[in-house]
Design a protein around this motif. Structure first.
Motif, PDB file in Angstrom:
ATOM      1  N   THR A 100      -9.978  15.969  -5.240  1.00 10.63           N
ATOM      2  CA  THR A 100     -10.142  17.414  -5.295  1.00 10.63           C
ATOM      3  C   THR A 100      -9.119  17.998  -6.267  1.00 10.63           C
ATOM      4  O   THR A 100      -8.337  17.270  -6.866  1.00 10.63           O
ATOM      5  N   GLY A 101      -9.138  19.284  -6.407  1.00  8.79           N
ATOM      6  CA  GLY A 101      -8.147  19.950  -7.252  1.00  8.79           C
ATOM      7  C   GLY A 101      -8.370  19.676  -8.725  1.00  8.79           C
ATOM      8  O   GLY A 101      -9.477  19.374  -9.175  1.00  8.79           O
ATOM      9  N   ASP A 102      -7.286  19.764  -9.488  1.00  5.80           N
ATOM     10  CA  ASP A 102      -7.372  19.634 -10.944  1.00  5.80           C
ATOM     11  C   ASP A 102      -7.890  18.273 -11.387  1.00  5.80           C
ATOM     12  O   ASP A 102      -8.662  18.185 -12.342  1.00  5.80           O
ATOM     13  N   ILE A 103      -7.489  17.212 -10.717  1.00  6.14           N
ATOM     14  CA  ILE A 103      -7.924  15.868 -11.124  1.00  6.14           C
ATOM     15  C   ILE A 103      -9.444  15.724 -11.007  1.00  6.14           C
ATOM     16  O   ILE A 103     -10.079  15.070 -11.824  1.00  6.14           O
ATOM     17  N   ALA A 104     -10.056  16.369 -10.027  1.00  2.00           N
ATOM     18  CA  ALA A 104     -11.515  16.321  -9.868  1.00  2.00           C
ATOM     19  C   ALA A 104     -12.219  17.096 -10.980  1.00  2.00           C
ATOM     20  O   ALA A 104     -13.385  16.852 -11.265  1.00  2.00           O
ATOM     21  N   LYS A 105     -11.485  18.005 -11.603  1.00  3.34           N
ATOM     22  CA  LYS A 105     -12.041  18.792 -12.712  1.00  3.34           C
ATOM     23  C   LYS A 105     -11.714  18.174 -14.067  1.00  3.34           C
ATOM     24  O   LYS A 105     -12.003  18.753 -15.100  1.00  3.34           O
ATOM     25  N   GLY A 106     -11.054  17.016 -14.039  1.00  5.31           N
ATOM     26  CA  GLY A 106     -10.743  16.329 -15.284  1.00  5.31           C
ATOM     27  C   GLY A 106      -9.437  16.752 -15.917  1.00  5.31           C
ATOM     28  O   GLY A 106      -9.172  16.402 -17.066  1.00  5.31           O
ATOM     29  N   ARG A 107      -8.616  17.488 -15.180  1.00 10.44           N
ATOM     30  CA  ARG A 107      -7.323  17.938 -15.717  1.00 10.44           C
ATOM     31  C   ARG A 107      -6.194  17.138 -15.081  1.00 10.44           C
ATOM     32  O   ARG A 107      -6.103  17.050 -13.861  1.00 10.44           O
ATOM     33  N   ASP A 108      -5.339  16.580 -15.925  1.00 11.14           N
ATOM     34  CA  ASP A 108      -4.198  15.811 -15.431  1.00 11.14           C
ATOM     35  C   ASP A 108      -2.971  16.710 -15.400  1.00 11.14           C
ATOM     36  O   ASP A 108      -2.348  16.963 -16.419  1.00 11.14           O
TER      37      ASP A 108
END
Length: 75
Positions: free
Chosen positions: A6-14
């Motif tokens: 979830t969160g940023d990692i699920a949106k492709g943002r590291d």
């Protein structure tokens, strides 16, 4: 059972933080030990929430990326 990013990692943002939802009965102390070791290895902070199968109510799929389900890695 189920594992979601979830969160940023699920949106492709590291952003350096990995948010995880675990749906299963698990030894929380053992998991905390593994998470601490993994954080050092990957140089990222891991935040997690654990639900039992009885507690889990998946009304909203938005923002969640299923990575493990039905006993296998989801591709």
């Amino acid at each position: 059972q189920l594992v979601f990013l979830t969160g940023d990692i699920a949106k492709g943002r590291d952003t350096g933080i990995i948010d995880i939802i675990l749906v299963r009965d698990i030894d929380r102390e053992f998991l905390a030990t593994l998470v601490t070791k993994a954080e050092v290895l990957i140089n990222r902070k891991i935040r997690y929430v654990i639900y039992t199968s009885k507690e889990w109510h998946n009304e909203d799929d938005s923002g969640k990326l299923l990575v493990w389900g039905n006993g296998r890695l989801v591709k």
